[in-house]
Design an enzyme around this catalytic site. Structure first.
Site, PDB file in Angstrom:
ATOM      1  N   HIS A  46      -9.435  -0.559   7.579  1.00 24.22           N
ATOM      2  CA  HIS A  46     -10.603  -0.706   6.716  1.00 24.22           C
ATOM      3  C   HIS A  46     -11.731   0.257   7.073  1.00 24.22           C
ATOM      4  CE1 HIS A  46      -8.982  -3.956   4.350  1.00 24.22           C
ATOM      5  NE2 HIS A  46      -8.463  -4.418   5.466  1.00 24.22           N
TER       6      HIS A  46
ATOM      7  N   HIS B 193      -8.320  -9.726  -3.224  1.00 27.28           N
ATOM      8  CA  HIS B 193      -8.711  -9.762  -1.811  1.00 27.28           C
ATOM      9  C   HIS B 193     -10.205 -10.045  -1.850  1.00 27.28           C
ATOM     10  CE1 HIS B 193      -8.924  -7.420   2.266  1.00 27.28           C
ATOM     11  NE2 HIS B 193     -10.083  -8.008   2.052  1.00 27.28           N
TER      12      HIS B 193
ATOM     13  N   LYS C  59      -5.798  -4.986  -9.306  1.00 26.78           N
ATOM     14  CA  LYS C  59      -6.112  -5.487  -7.967  1.00 26.78           C
ATOM     15  C   LYS C  59      -7.610  -5.440  -7.727  1.00 26.78           C
ATOM     16  CE  LYS C  59      -6.007  -6.654  -3.658  1.00 26.78           C
ATOM     17  NZ  LYS C  59      -5.475  -5.791  -2.609  1.00 26.78           N
TER      18      LYS C  59
ATOM     19  N   ASP D 170       1.951  -6.076   3.080  1.00 26.14           N
ATOM     20  CA  ASP D 170       0.699  -5.359   3.367  1.00 26.14           C
ATOM     21  C   ASP D 170       1.021  -4.066   4.123  1.00 26.14           C
ATOM     22  OD1 ASP D 170      -1.993  -4.857   3.247  1.00 26.14           O
ATOM     23  OD2 ASP D 170      -2.613  -6.627   4.349  1.00 26.14           O
TER      24      ASP D 170
ATOM     25  N   HIS E  83       0.883  -1.165   0.000  1.00 20.56           N
ATOM     26  CA  HIS E  83       0.000   0.000   0.000  1.00 20.56           C
ATOM     27  C   HIS E  83       0.923   1.218   0.000  1.00 20.56           C
ATOM     28  CE1 HIS E  83      -3.869  -2.029   1.377  1.00 20.56           C
ATOM     29  NE2 HIS E  83      -2.961  -2.980   1.569  1.00 20.56           N
TER      30      HIS E  83
ATOM     31  N   HIS F 121     -10.344  -5.775  -4.843  1.00 25.51           N
ATOM     32  CA  HIS F 121     -10.408  -5.654  -3.385  1.00 25.51           C
ATOM     33  C   HIS F 121     -11.856  -5.580  -2.936  1.00 25.51           C
ATOM     34  CE1 HIS F 121      -9.756  -4.326   0.719  1.00 25.51           C
ATOM     35  NE2 HIS F 121      -8.461  -4.533   0.563  1.00 25.51           N
TER      36      HIS F 121
END
Length: 569
Positions: free
Chosen positions: A322, A248, A219, A362, A138, A221
């Site tokens: 999150h 993810h 990606k 991560d 990230h 997610h």
């Protein structure tokens, strides 16, 4: 009469040779040298009264006649293909030779010519690995890059735009505007970089434009909605444009269960992030996807390895990353559903079996960017302590285990993301991204980090001292981390489509831009020493994990090596 020397004296002078064993830092892991490509009695070494002198180990040849730019002498290489003692030659920023260095006019078997144009790095007593590849970044803050480089990471793949709320949670650089700015920003950093576009769209045009803008992958997610329709659309674009898809999956099982995700993938190649599930994914059984032949499963380092503290720290991390509210019961329930002792314990064992292929960080989104390598070898240590030697190893060494675990942070992420032609191993023709470790600090504090053939990071003493070694000694950036030296020593990875479309020229990029290739033709079988495909089942009530019918469980570690003993501050 040949001169005889004791093994200890030889190791102290030229480094360990075939049959010598080395303990790695404060772990229980033992490495044994398998081969020695240097010639006894004809070794090269630099220094006063030593071998690399004009007319002795240094030839009269010019650079145009094959002399290398840099030689690393008597290096002990640890890579997926072997554990060997050799000299390493570097030319034009790439590894040009592995074997015997010196002067072919005075020595036999020389395949690395040392001359007046050659710099020397003493590899005696050091372990050399390929620069690590962190494929789950990230890009929240640029300071991550220095921290990663200081740990031995030389390639970072992921997504983000800085500390935006979306980036804090997802590894996506969404859209052409943001991809362009990140590619331009990459010009100033001394590591290889590549950026993932956002893969969550059913409209293929919205995905294609990101790949053509310079994304090296896409990606998917769950925070953007990883539905079966998005999965199918994203993989279709990836197949068309030859980029990797990272996923993810859907923790809440809103759009389907793990079986529905497998069905939507349709046997196509995909890299599944934090496949155990604590980092996100179908609860409680996303881990079963690691048995699929088309799935390349990875872990992130917050669950590496399973310790007494793992469960406790995860809840708060989840809430922050999150964008969850501890006052909302549903948000708390969402976070708690991802944290399972049983699947985290099984993850340790699946790594040891070679069923999980990659470990990444991560970074700042539950993971620690500077601990990819240390967490990898902490896991290897814990598994040796709890499970004993692997069937391929013996009581003398842990060579197979070491090669399996080094592969998880070097060659396997390189293969998964289509960059193994350039990085990921210590092999001739690849970029000279090399990490030198003193055995007592292996996995935790590199001594030197060579980037594209130049020293980018090193342990260095007081700059005002009369010699390089006085305290305080700590890692510092070196010359190739500054100015225009970055461009020729580092790569930026883009889709081949973007390079053909002239994106580097349009953005006025000075770094070498390399295309990702062959991401769609690979499978789990492409993963070096980590290609096991057990049939995984998860008990939906107890969360117990079974591989081929055998329960996978282990106790949490109460203490670990490569930890506070080395990190006092």
């Amino acid at each position: 009469m040949p001169f005889k020397i004791s093994r200890q004296a030889y190791a102290e002078t030229y480094g360990p040779t075939k049959g010598d064993r080395i303990r790695l830092a404060d772990t229980d892991l033992i490495l044994e040298v398998e081969q020695d490509h240097t010639h006894y009695g004809d070794e090269v070494k630099f220094g006063g009264g030593k071998v690399i002198r004009d007319g002795m180990g240094q030839s009269q040849q010019s650079r145009d006649n094959g002399v290398v730019d840099t030689v690393i002498t008597n290096a002990l290489i640890l890579d997926w293909w072997g554990i060997v003692k050799a000299d390493i030659g570097i030319k034009d920023g790439k590894i040009s030779g592995i074997g015997k260095a010196g002067n072919p006019d005075t020595q036999e078997g020389v395949n690395i010519i040392v001359g007046a144009s050659t710099e020397a790095i003493a590899g005696e007593g050091s372990i050399i690995t390929a620069g690590a590849i962190d494929s789950h970044i990230h890009f929240i803050c640029p300071q991550q890059i220095e921290t990663a480089l200081a740990s031995g990471v030389t390639t970072m793949l992921g997504g983000g735009t800085g500390p935006a709320t979306g980036t804090n949670a997802t590894t996506c650089t969404p859209g052409a505007f943001h991809i362009s700015r990140m590619l331009q920003s990459a010009e100033g950093f001394p590591v290889n970089l590549g950026f993932f576009g956002k893969g969550n769209a059913t409209n293929k045009a919205a995905l294609e434009e990101q790949v053509r803008a310079g994304a090296c992958g896409l990606k998917l997610h769950e925070d953007w909605g990883t539905t079966p329709a998005c999965i199918d659309s994203c993989l279709s674009v990836a197949d068309q444009l030859d980029v990797q898809v990272c996923i993810h999956t859907d923790t809440l099982n809103e759009a389907g269960f793990v079986e529905d995700t497998i069905k939507a993938i349709k046997g196509r190649t995909i890299h599944t992030f934090h496949t155990e599930g604590a980092g996100g994914g179908h609860a409680p059984d996303i881990i079963k996807i690691c048995g699929e032949s088309n799935v390349i499963p990875s872990s992130t380092n917050p669950t590496r390895p399973f310790t007494l503290n793992t469960l406790e720290e995860h809840l708060d991390m989840l809430m922050v990353c999150h964008h969850l509210d501890p006052k909302i019961p549903e948000d708390v329930a969402f976070a708690e559903s991802r944290i399972r002792r049983e699947t985290i314990a099984a993850e340790d064992i699946l790594h040891d079996l070679g069923a999980f292929s990659i470990i990444a960080s991560d970074s700042q989104a539950m993971g620690r960017v500077g601990e990819v390598i240390s967490r990898t070898f902490q896991t290897a240590h814990k598994m040796k302590v709890q499970r004993g030697a692997l069937p391929e190893d013996n009581q003398r060494n842990d060579n197979h285990r070491l090669k399996r675990y080094i592969s998880k942070v070097t060659i396997n992420p390189a293969i998964a993301h289509g960059i193994s032609a350039h990085v990921g191993s210590v092999e001739v023709g690849k970029l000279a991204d090399l990490v030198l470790w003193k055995p007592g600090f292996f996995g935790i504090k590199p001594d030197l980090v060579v980037k594209g053939g130049c020293i980018a990071w090193a342990q260095m003493g007081d700059a005002n001292a009369s010699i390089p070694t006085p305290q305080p000694v700590h890692g510092r950036p070196m010359f190739s981390s500054f100015g225009k030296a970055i461009s020729p020593t580092c790569l930026t990875f883009l889709s081949e489509n973007a390079i053909d479309a002239g994106v580097p020229e349009r953005l006025k990029l000075e770094r070498t831009c390399a295309p990702v290739k062959d991401t769609r033709k690979i499978s789990k079988q492409s993963m070096k020493l980590n290609d096991a495909r057990p049939k995984i089942e998860v008990d939906p009530q107890t969360y117990e994990v079974f591989a081929n019918g055998e329960l996978l469980t282990c106790e949490p570690a109460e203490s670990l090596p490569l930890a506070q003993r080395y990190l006092l501050l």
